[in-house]
Write an enzyme that holds these catalytic residues in place. Structure first.
Site, PDB file in Angstrom:
ATOM      1  N   GLN A   1     -10.468   8.292  -0.380  1.00  0.00           N
ATOM      2  CA  GLN A   1      -9.795   9.031  -1.507  1.00  0.00           C
ATOM      3  C   GLN A   1     -10.623   8.917  -2.644  1.00  0.00           C
ATOM      4  O   GLN A   1     -10.280   9.623  -3.622  1.00  0.00           O
ATOM      5  CB  GLN A   1      -8.376   8.266  -1.613  1.00  0.00           C
ATOM      6  CG  GLN A   1      -7.220   8.378  -0.668  1.00  0.00           C
ATOM      7  CD  GLN A   1      -6.152   7.471  -1.085  1.00  0.00           C
ATOM      8  OE1 GLN A   1      -5.852   6.980  -2.220  1.00  0.00           O
ATOM      9  NE2 GLN A   1      -5.286   7.438  -0.121  1.00  0.00           N
TER      10      GLN A   1
ATOM     11  N   HIS B   1       2.483   0.954   7.235  1.00  0.00           N
ATOM     12  CA  HIS B   1       2.221   1.807   5.978  1.00  0.00           C
ATOM     13  C   HIS B   1       3.057   1.761   4.849  1.00  0.00           C
ATOM     14  O   HIS B   1       2.831   1.216   3.828  1.00  0.00           O
ATOM     15  CB  HIS B   1       1.816   3.276   6.438  1.00  0.00           C
ATOM     16  CG  HIS B   1       1.544   4.006   4.921  1.00  0.00           C
ATOM     17  ND1 HIS B   1       2.664   4.349   4.301  1.00  0.00           N
ATOM     18  CD2 HIS B   1       0.486   4.532   4.663  1.00  0.00           C
ATOM     19  CE1 HIS B   1       2.008   5.070   3.183  1.00  0.00           C
ATOM     20  NE2 HIS B   1       0.456   5.258   3.594  1.00  0.00           N
TER      21      HIS B   1
ATOM     22  N   HIS C   1       1.453  -3.175  -4.299  1.00  0.00           N
ATOM     23  CA  HIS C   1       1.878  -2.500  -5.748  1.00  0.00           C
ATOM     24  C   HIS C   1       3.316  -3.239  -6.200  1.00  0.00           C
ATOM     25  O   HIS C   1       3.213  -4.073  -7.285  1.00  0.00           O
ATOM     26  CB  HIS C   1       2.330  -0.941  -5.454  1.00  0.00           C
ATOM     27  CG  HIS C   1       1.098  -0.042  -5.024  1.00  0.00           C
ATOM     28  ND1 HIS C   1       0.076  -0.066  -5.800  1.00  0.00           N
ATOM     29  CD2 HIS C   1       0.903   0.739  -3.985  1.00  0.00           C
ATOM     30  CE1 HIS C   1      -0.820   0.772  -5.261  1.00  0.00           C
ATOM     31  NE2 HIS C   1      -0.489   1.391  -3.898  1.00  0.00           N
TER      32      HIS C   1
ATOM     33  N   ASP D   1      -8.001   0.406  -4.242  1.00  0.00           N
ATOM     34  CA  ASP D   1      -6.915   1.552  -4.019  1.00  0.00           C
ATOM     35  C   ASP D   1      -7.646   2.868  -3.684  1.00  0.00           C
ATOM     36  O   ASP D   1      -8.360   3.206  -2.872  1.00  0.00           O
ATOM     37  CB  ASP D   1      -5.692   1.455  -4.662  1.00  0.00           C
ATOM     38  CG  ASP D   1      -4.538   2.395  -3.855  1.00  0.00           C
ATOM     39  OD1 ASP D   1      -4.609   2.801  -2.733  1.00  0.00           O
ATOM     40  OD2 ASP D   1      -3.336   2.056  -4.583  1.00  0.00           O
TER      41      ASP D   1
ATOM     42  N   HIS E   1       2.602  -1.178   1.914  1.00  0.00           N
ATOM     43  CA  HIS E   1       3.150  -0.694   0.542  1.00  0.00           C
ATOM     44  C   HIS E   1       4.321  -0.600   0.432  1.00  0.00           C
ATOM     45  O   HIS E   1       5.292  -0.477   1.219  1.00  0.00           O
ATOM     46  CB  HIS E   1       2.569   0.922   0.510  1.00  0.00           C
ATOM     47  CG  HIS E   1       1.255   1.256   0.779  1.00  0.00           C
ATOM     48  ND1 HIS E   1       0.719   1.816   1.896  1.00  0.00           N
ATOM     49  CD2 HIS E   1       0.314   1.499  -0.239  1.00  0.00           C
ATOM     50  CE1 HIS E   1      -0.349   2.066   1.947  1.00  0.00           C
ATOM     51  NE2 HIS E   1      -0.751   1.837   0.502  1.00  0.00           N
TER      52      HIS E   1
END
Length: 335
Positions: free
Chosen positions: A19, A136, A200, A251, A163
């Site tokens: 990312q 995930h 998170h 992240d 997550h």
């Protein structure tokens, strides 16, 4: 090189290295719109490109003071091997958090069954790579997957990262499907414990935080990404009040700077409470290093040298160096 002081290297407990290529893209009205752009990037990646790109990003992480990384990987098995090779070439310690993906996302993310997933995990593990399980999310893994993976991680004494509670819509969908909030579902399916890290927890409620505390689970907070994606503010003070361990992650790699992550962690707590020094300097340094290593199951990782002659530290007294590092420096302060 002038005077230096050695510190434990920072540990990046949560990285989606691919990312990094999205850095600077300002389009997308919210998290879900950004996610579509992310999926477009993920769809086009091949092992050779992963190997090339990841070497550069891992070198950037090393230059910023991270000496170990937990790569939360969901691009495919061949790409997982490429990521491990890239880490070795760059010289960063890696734990491959191989993602289990039962539904949603892209076809390349998904496995047919938990048996297929665990076969992939063990193939990588047999090659000598340090691994962790990574269902995930509660969106991507049905209840029976979570139950099986929770049992396997506990039986094999492997880290489990997942997550949860990043976005309100995720919570609403979990309530609609299961009658439970995400962390409540993780507790019921055996996915919490001292080996577990919830990534998170931005919108976790007090009961969910109690479950994390009771189980000895950690939280990986990624403030620069959470800010960039409009996730919200992690309930830092409430996490600390319960003695829940906190680690940090780059992240989406919109920024790669552990000092910025830690500074924002304390900044969130200060803005929410109207108080200063909610997390002590020693606690923040532990969040940046020891807690991340524990979350990844890493006992040894390289140190990092702090350049005491850096202009950011000009005039700082010896006893104030650690505080000045956290609150007045950027990652270029590392020698």
């Amino acid at each position: 090189m002038g005077d230096t002081v050695t510190l434990p290297g920072f540990v990046n407990a949560h990285s989606h290295t691919f990312q990094r290529s999205l850095r600077g893209r300002a389009a997308g009205g919210d998290f879900w719109a950004w996610r579509e752009s992310m999926l477009d990037v993920a769809a086009g990646l091949a092992p050779g490109q992963v190997r090339k790109d990841y070497v550069e990003v891992y070198r950037e992480q090393l230059g910023a003071g991270y000496t170990a990384v937990g790569e939360f990987h969901y691009l495919g098995l061949a790409e997982a091997r490429a990521a491990v090779e890239a880490a070795a070439e760059a010289g960063i310690e890696i734990v491959l958090l191989l993602s289990a993906y039962g539904r949603g996302g892209l076809e390349r993310f998904r496995q047919e069954s938990t048996r297929d997933y665990l076969s992939q995990l063990e193939e990588v593990r047999a090659a000598g790579v340090r691994v962790g399980l990574a269902p995930h999310s509660v969106r991507a893994c049905p209840r029976d997957w979570l139950e099986e993976l929770g049992r396997y991680a506990a039986a094999e004494s492997l880290p489990l990262h997942v997550h949860a509670d990043e976005q309100p819509r995720e919570i609403e969908e979990c309530l609609a499907e299961h009658g439970l909030r995400p962390i409540e579902l993780l507790a019921e399916t055996g996915c919490l414990g001292p080996h577990a890290t919830v990534v998170h927890a931005t919108h976790a409620d007090l009961h969910e935080l109690d479950l994390l505390a009771e189980s000895g689970s950690r939280v990986s907070v990624c403030p620069t990404t959470e800010a960039n994606l409009g996730d919200g503010f992690c309930p830092v003070e409430e996490i600390c009040e319960r003695g829940i361990g906190i680690c940090i992650g780059s992240d989406s790699n919109v920024r790669i700077d552990p000092l910025e992550e830690l500074r924002e962690l304390e900044g969130i707590a200060r803005r929410r409470t109207g108080k200063r020094n909610v997390l002590s300097v020693s606690t923040l340094l532990s969040c940046g290093a020891d807690e991340g290593a524990a979350a990844l199951g890493v006992e040894r990782w390289p140190d990092v040298d702090l350049d005491l002659d850096h202009p950011s530290l000009a005039g700082v007294e010896t006893g104030d160096v650690h505080a000045a590092l956290l609150f007045g420096c950027a990652a270029d302060v590392f020698a």
